[in-house]
Write a protein that holds these residues in place. Structure first.
Motif, short mmCIF file in Angstrom:
data_model
loop_
_atom_site.label_atom_id
_atom_site.label_comp_id
_atom_site.label_asym_id
_atom_site.label_seq_id
_atom_site.Cartn_x
_atom_site.Cartn_y
_atom_site.Cartn_z
N ALA A 171 25.60 53.05 69.04
CA ALA A 171 26.39 53.24 70.25
C ALA A 171 27.52 52.24 70.21
O ALA A 171 27.34 51.13 69.70
CB ALA A 171 25.53 53.01 71.49
N LYS A 185 31.38 50.98 72.41
CA LYS A 185 32.47 51.22 73.36
C LYS A 185 33.39 50.02 73.47
O LYS A 185 32.97 48.87 73.28
CB LYS A 185 31.94 51.60 74.73
CG LYS A 185 31.26 50.50 75.50
CD LYS A 185 30.88 51.03 76.89
CE LYS A 185 29.87 50.16 77.57
NZ LYS A 185 29.21 50.81 78.69
N THR A 243 35.44 47.84 76.06
CA THR A 243 35.38 47.58 77.50
C THR A 243 36.04 46.23 77.79
O THR A 243 36.54 45.57 76.87
CB THR A 243 33.91 47.65 78.01
OG1 THR A 243 33.89 47.49 79.41
CG2 THR A 243 33.04 46.58 77.38
N ALA A 303 28.56 47.05 70.80
CA ALA A 303 27.90 48.07 69.97
C ALA A 303 26.44 47.74 69.73
O ALA A 303 26.06 46.57 69.66
CB ALA A 303 28.62 48.21 68.63
N GLY A 345 21.64 45.12 74.77
CA GLY A 345 22.05 46.51 74.55
C GLY A 345 22.03 47.29 75.85
O GLY A 345 22.98 48.03 76.16
N SER A 346 20.98 47.08 76.64
CA SER A 346 20.90 47.86 77.88
C SER A 346 21.84 47.31 78.97
O SER A 346 22.08 47.99 79.96
CB SER A 346 19.47 48.01 78.38
OG SER A 346 18.82 46.80 78.35
N PHE A 389 24.95 47.04 78.41
CA PHE A 389 26.16 47.85 78.19
C PHE A 389 25.91 49.35 78.09
O PHE A 389 26.81 50.14 78.34
CB PHE A 389 26.87 47.40 76.91
CG PHE A 389 27.59 46.10 77.04
CD1 PHE A 389 28.91 46.06 77.45
CD2 PHE A 389 26.95 44.90 76.76
CE1 PHE A 389 29.59 44.86 77.58
CE2 PHE A 389 27.60 43.69 76.89
CZ PHE A 389 28.93 43.66 77.30
N PHE A 390 24.72 49.74 77.64
CA PHE A 390 24.44 51.16 77.40
C PHE A 390 23.15 51.56 78.10
O PHE A 390 22.16 50.85 78.00
CB PHE A 390 24.30 51.42 75.89
CG PHE A 390 25.52 51.02 75.09
CD1 PHE A 390 26.61 51.88 74.97
CD2 PHE A 390 25.56 49.78 74.46
CE1 PHE A 390 27.72 51.49 74.24
CE2 PHE A 390 26.67 49.40 73.72
CZ PHE A 390 27.76 50.26 73.61
N SER A 391 23.19 52.71 78.75
CA SER A 391 21.96 53.20 79.38
C SER A 391 21.47 54.43 78.63
O SER A 391 22.21 55.04 77.85
CB SER A 391 22.22 53.52 80.84
OG SER A 391 23.25 54.46 80.92
N MET A 423 19.28 54.65 76.20
CA MET A 423 19.29 54.45 74.76
C MET A 423 18.29 55.32 74.01
O MET A 423 18.45 55.57 72.83
CB MET A 423 18.99 52.97 74.43
CG MET A 423 20.15 52.06 74.68
SD MET A 423 21.69 52.71 74.01
CE MET A 423 21.28 52.82 72.28
N TRP A 480 19.63 58.02 71.71
CA TRP A 480 20.47 57.79 70.54
C TRP A 480 19.66 57.88 69.27
O TRP A 480 18.54 57.44 69.23
CB TRP A 480 21.14 56.41 70.62
CG TRP A 480 22.04 56.29 71.78
CD1 TRP A 480 21.74 55.77 73.00
CD2 TRP A 480 23.39 56.74 71.87
NE1 TRP A 480 22.81 55.85 73.83
CE2 TRP A 480 23.85 56.44 73.17
CE3 TRP A 480 24.27 57.35 70.99
CZ2 TRP A 480 25.12 56.73 73.60
CZ3 TRP A 480 25.55 57.65 71.42
CH2 TRP A 480 25.96 57.34 72.71
#
Ligand code: GDP
Length: 138
Positions: A35, A37, A39, A74, A128-129, A131-133, A135, A138
């Motif tokens: 993942a 992005k 930001t 990432a 990681g969580s 920034f990204f939900s 997971m 993936w």
């Protein structure tokens, strides 16, 4: 042994136009981008991310730097991801980092040190969580 870690290309490396070269090094070292992005952290969010360092004398400087411009966040995958990625980025202080490491090549100073890499499996999952939900997809 974990197979995931979390990284950020910090504002110094992003604004110097080194994101592409750094991502290329990461991929050539065998990490898969799970993942990713671009930001820009607010000071509040940067402070939250680095809350573990809130008692350190450099905390204010760190929060100001990490919210000073865009970053790339990432999640990366590879066998032994956390330890292998720490090796790839090199020591916190670039003057002490081994030749060929990302920080040796791209970092300016101990504060503006180009990249973040999680220091444990547990922190990789927490960061990681941040920034990204979702997971698990993936
Ligand atoms: P890391 O795990 O190698 O990133 O290092 P640490 O967990 O010790 O520190 C977190 C981040 O805080 C580092 O990557 C630097 O960006 C910053 N930092 C650490 N030490 C200093 C310092 O002495 N001065 C400043 N300005 N920033 C620092």
């Amino acid at each position: 042994m974990s197979n995931r870690t979390f990284t950020m290309i910090k504002p110094d490396a992003f604004s110097n136009g080194n994101s592409g070269d750094i991502l290329s090094m990461i991929e050539r070292a065998g990490f898969r981008i799970v993942a990713m992005k671009k930001t820009w952290l607010s000071a509040d969010k940067a402070g939250e991310f680095y809350a573990v360092h809130s008692a350190r004398p450099f905390y204010g400087e760190l929060v100001e730097f990490m919210s000073s411009g865009p970053i790339v966040a990432a999640i990366l995958e590879k066998d032994n991801a956390v330890a292998d990625f720490r090796k790839l980025i090199g020591a916190t202080d670039p003057s002490k980092a081994e030749e060929g490491t990302i920080r040796k090549l791209y970092a300016e100073s101990v504060g503006k040190n180009a990249v973040h890499g999680s220091d444990s499996d547990e922190n990789a999952a927490i960061e990681g969580s941040f920034f990204f939900s979702g997971m698990e997809q993936w």
